[in-house]
Design a protein around this motif. Structure first.
Motif, PDB file in Angstrom:
ATOM      1  N   MET A 144      50.287  46.375  31.526  1.00 58.38           N
ATOM      2  CA  MET A 144      50.807  45.463  32.555  1.00 58.38           C
ATOM      3  C   MET A 144      51.784  46.199  33.483  1.00 58.38           C
ATOM      4  N   ILE A 145      52.588  47.069  32.879  1.00 60.44           N
ATOM      5  CA  ILE A 145      53.561  47.831  33.675  1.00 60.44           C
ATOM      6  C   ILE A 145      52.807  48.748  34.650  1.00 60.44           C
ATOM      7  N   ASP A 146      51.736  49.389  34.154  1.00 60.80           N
ATOM      8  CA  ASP A 146      50.927  50.252  35.030  1.00 60.80           C
ATOM      9  C   ASP A 146      50.339  49.420  36.170  1.00 60.80           C
ATOM     10  N   ALA A 147      49.880  48.205  35.857  1.00 61.21           N
ATOM     11  CA  ALA A 147      49.301  47.332  36.893  1.00 61.21           C
ATOM     12  C   ALA A 147      50.371  46.969  37.926  1.00 61.21           C
ATOM     13  N   TYR A 148      51.574  46.679  37.441  1.00 56.50           N
ATOM     14  CA  TYR A 148      52.679  46.345  38.366  1.00 56.50           C
ATOM     15  C   TYR A 148      52.962  47.512  39.313  1.00 56.50           C
ATOM     16  N   HIS A 149      52.913  48.736  38.791  1.00 56.71           N
ATOM     17  CA  HIS A 149      53.200  49.894  39.658  1.00 56.71           C
ATOM     18  C   HIS A 149      52.129  50.058  40.739  1.00 56.71           C
ATOM     19  N   LYS A 150      50.940  49.505  40.503  1.00 57.20           N
ATOM     20  CA  LYS A 150      49.900  49.571  41.540  1.00 57.20           C
ATOM     21  C   LYS A 150      50.084  48.489  42.589  1.00 57.20           C
ATOM     22  N   GLY A 152      53.036  46.133  42.898  1.00 59.58           N
ATOM     23  CA  GLY A 152      54.395  45.781  43.312  1.00 59.58           C
ATOM     24  C   GLY A 152      54.661  44.284  43.271  1.00 59.58           C
ATOM     25  N   THR A 153      53.712  43.511  42.733  1.00 63.37           N
ATOM     26  CA  THR A 153      53.897  42.049  42.653  1.00 63.37           C
ATOM     27  C   THR A 153      54.037  41.630  41.184  1.00 63.37           C
ATOM     28  N   ALA A 154      54.260  40.325  40.975  1.00 59.97           N
ATOM     29  CA  ALA A 154      54.187  39.787  39.616  1.00 59.97           C
ATOM     30  C   ALA A 154      52.757  39.977  39.098  1.00 59.97           C
ATOM     31  N   VAL A 155      52.639  40.195  37.788  1.00 62.65           N
ATOM     32  CA  VAL A 155      51.309  40.376  37.187  1.00 62.65           C
ATOM     33  C   VAL A 155      51.202  39.461  35.963  1.00 62.65           C
ATOM     34  N   VAL A 156      50.078  38.760  35.850  1.00 62.10           N
ATOM     35  CA  VAL A 156      49.841  37.953  34.650  1.00 62.10           C
ATOM     36  C   VAL A 156      48.629  38.522  33.920  1.00 62.10           C
ATOM     37  N   ALA A 157      48.702  38.551  32.590  1.00 64.60           N
ATOM     38  CA  ALA A 157      47.560  39.004  31.793  1.00 64.60           C
ATOM     39  C   ALA A 157      46.548  37.870  31.729  1.00 64.60           C
ATOM     40  N   ASN A 179      35.902  40.301  39.191  1.00 66.18           N
ATOM     41  CA  ASN A 179      35.237  41.172  38.220  1.00 66.18           C
ATOM     42  C   ASN A 179      36.016  42.465  38.011  1.00 66.18           C
ATOM     43  N   ARG A 180      36.907  42.761  38.958  1.00 61.20           N
ATOM     44  CA  ARG A 180      37.742  43.958  38.773  1.00 61.20           C
ATOM     45  C   ARG A 180      38.787  43.658  37.699  1.00 61.20           C
ATOM     46  N   ASN A 181      39.421  44.719  37.188  1.00 57.61           N
ATOM     47  CA  ASN A 181      40.396  44.390  36.139  1.00 57.61           C
ATOM     48  C   ASN A 181      41.776  44.037  36.706  1.00 57.61           C
ATOM     49  N   LEU A 182      41.983  44.263  38.005  1.00 55.24           N
ATOM     50  CA  LEU A 182      43.244  43.869  38.641  1.00 55.24           C
ATOM     51  C   LEU A 182      42.908  43.234  39.986  1.00 55.24           C
ATOM     52  N   PHE A 183      43.282  41.961  40.164  1.00 52.27           N
ATOM     53  CA  PHE A 183      42.885  41.273  41.402  1.00 52.27           C
ATOM     54  C   PHE A 183      43.953  40.245  41.787  1.00 52.27           C
ATOM     55  N   PRO A 184      44.045  39.927  43.087  1.00 50.01           N
ATOM     56  CA  PRO A 184      45.056  38.964  43.524  1.00 50.01           C
ATOM     57  C   PRO A 184      44.699  37.531  43.112  1.00 50.01           C
ATOM     58  N   VAL A 185      45.732  36.716  42.983  1.00 51.87           N
ATOM     59  CA  VAL A 185      45.561  35.328  42.558  1.00 51.87           C
ATOM     60  C   VAL A 185      46.029  34.425  43.687  1.00 51.87           C
ATOM     61  N   VAL A 243      51.183  37.451  43.466  1.00 51.64           N
ATOM     62  CA  VAL A 243      50.800  37.485  42.043  1.00 51.64           C
ATOM     63  C   VAL A 243      49.431  38.156  41.902  1.00 51.64           C
ATOM     64  N   HIS A 244      49.316  39.064  40.942  1.00 56.97           N
ATOM     65  CA  HIS A 244      48.017  39.631  40.577  1.00 56.97           C
ATOM     66  C   HIS A 244      47.706  39.270  39.127  1.00 56.97           C
ATOM     67  N   ALA A 245      46.418  39.245  38.822  1.00 58.91           N
ATOM     68  CA  ALA A 245      45.981  39.025  37.436  1.00 58.91           C
ATOM     69  C   ALA A 245      45.406  40.334  36.922  1.00 58.91           C
ATOM     70  N   TYR A 246      45.641  40.583  35.658  1.00 58.57           N
ATOM     71  CA  TYR A 246      45.165  41.828  35.050  1.00 58.57           C
ATOM     72  C   TYR A 246      44.377  41.509  33.778  1.00 58.57           C
ATOM     73  N   ARG A 247      43.133  41.978  33.735  1.00 55.60           N
ATOM     74  CA  ARG A 247      42.326  41.838  32.507  1.00 55.60           C
ATOM     75  C   ARG A 247      42.704  42.975  31.578  1.00 55.60           C
ATOM     76  N   PHE A 248      43.412  42.642  30.537  1.00 57.61           N
ATOM     77  CA  PHE A 248      43.899  43.682  29.628  1.00 57.61           C
ATOM     78  C   PHE A 248      42.800  44.102  28.652  1.00 57.61           C
ATOM     79  N   THR A 249      43.010  45.259  28.037  1.00 57.10           N
ATOM     80  CA  THR A 249      42.146  45.633  26.925  1.00 57.10           C
ATOM     81  C   THR A 249      42.950  45.482  25.644  1.00 57.10           C
ATOM     82  N   GLY A 250      42.264  45.199  24.545  1.00 59.21           N
ATOM     83  CA  GLY A 250      42.941  44.989  23.264  1.00 59.21           C
ATOM     84  C   GLY A 250      42.436  43.700  22.647  1.00 59.21           C
TER      85      GLY A 250
END
Ligand code: G1P
Length: 291
Positions: A144-150, A152-157, A179-185, A243-250
């Motif tokens: 999530m931190i890596d996604a935020y650095h890309k 600069g907005t809030a990120v939700v998993a 379908n991307r793993n990081l996209f705007p909401v 706000v961006h959404a991030y599809r996490f792995t795990g």
């Protein structure tokens, strides 16, 4: 800006686990032999963060005791030459610098996060909900931190859930290619009815938030269930493209749910060298007997 701080709201009653949670915090229920909250604290530590704030409540003293030293227990283990347990106990108190603040009334997740305002001050920060255990490498918070650095907005998993489950979650409306793993909401809605859900993409309990969230939470009226909802505050930011959404792995487990708790317990048992083999033998004998 670097993310150094995380917040774990841990003030809920845990009513879904009564009577086990009558006199102990739900966060202290063990997955095998480690309290659930320790998995979350280790995720924060493994993601490289320095400071952690736990939002607790009246009945949560055992959590503080768990992450403190226990000098009597250490002395006892030392006398018995039980060095492996001594190391294990000592290491817990060294995990991280943990701070505590009490949420004085249970007014919802948004209100719990608001209690972190003076601790956070003016930095971006992570929020982890302790009902969501996410196992994997790299840790979800690190992703999530890596996604935020890309962005600069809030990120939700987020992860996809079944239609019949959307009413249990905050659901996002993707603004870009979901379908991307990081996209705007473009918007979020807390626990929508199935027919009204904008997607199947559910918010899972990992967030990167910016301090601007506090000004929004301060004036936010109660939402779903009469509670101050973090999702509603994020919805306001999403409408401003923040706000961006991030599809996490795990592998994620909803340990606030009995079945999810059991699944996490079984999977962790199967990953533990000390018990996996005998546990597997036990499970196979059950299956063979058709039980
Ligand atoms: C909370 C949030 C919800 C989110 C969920 C993730 O709900 O309000 O938006 O989807 O956590 O686990 P809770 O499960 O605490 O009711």
């Amino acid at each position: 800006m670097e993310i150094k701080k995380a917040v774990i709201p841990a003030a809920g009653w845990g009513t879904r686990f009564l009577p086990a949670t009558k006199a102990q915090p739900k966060e202290m229920l063990p997955l095998i032999d480690k309290p659930a909250i320790q998995y979350i604290v280790e995720e924060v530590r493994d993601s490289g963060l320095k400071d952690l704030l736990l939002i607790t409540g009246k009945t949560k003293r055992p959590i503080e005791d768990h992450f403190d030293r226990s000098v009597e227990l250490e002395d006892f283990l030392r006398e018995k030459n039980n060095n492996s347990m001594l190391d294990l106990v000592e290491d817990i108190a060294k995990l991280m610098d943990i701070y505590y603040v009490r949420q004085k009334a249970q007014l919802g997740l948004g209100h719990a996060v608001y209690c972190a305002r003076s601790f956070i001050n003016d930095e971006p920060f992570g929020v982890l909900l302790s009902d969501d255990i996410i196992l994997g490498d790299p840790p979800c918070l690190q992703q999530m931190i890596d996604a935020y650095h890309k962005t600069g907005t809030a990120v939700v998993a987020v992860m996809e859930v079944k239609d019949e489950e959307v009413h249990k979650y905050g659901i996002v409306f993707p603004a870009g290619d979901s379908n991307r793993n990081l996209f705007p909401v473009s918007s979020l809605v807390e626990k929508p009815f199935r027919e009204k859900a904008p997607s199947n993409l559910a918010v899972i309990g990992r967030y990167i938030l910016l301090p601007e969230i506090f000004d929004i939470l301060e004036d936010l009226p109660p939402g779903r269930g009469g509670e101050i909802q973090l999702t509603d505050a994020l919805n306001i930011l999403a409408q401003q493209g923040k706000v961006h959404a991030y599809r996490f792995t795990g592998q994620r487990y909803d340990i606030g749910d009995k079945l999810g708790f059991l699944e996490a317990t079984v999977d962790i048992a199967l990953s533990r060298p000390d018990i996996a083999e005998s546990f597997l033998r036990y499970l196979s004998s059950k299956v063979q007997r058709g039980a």
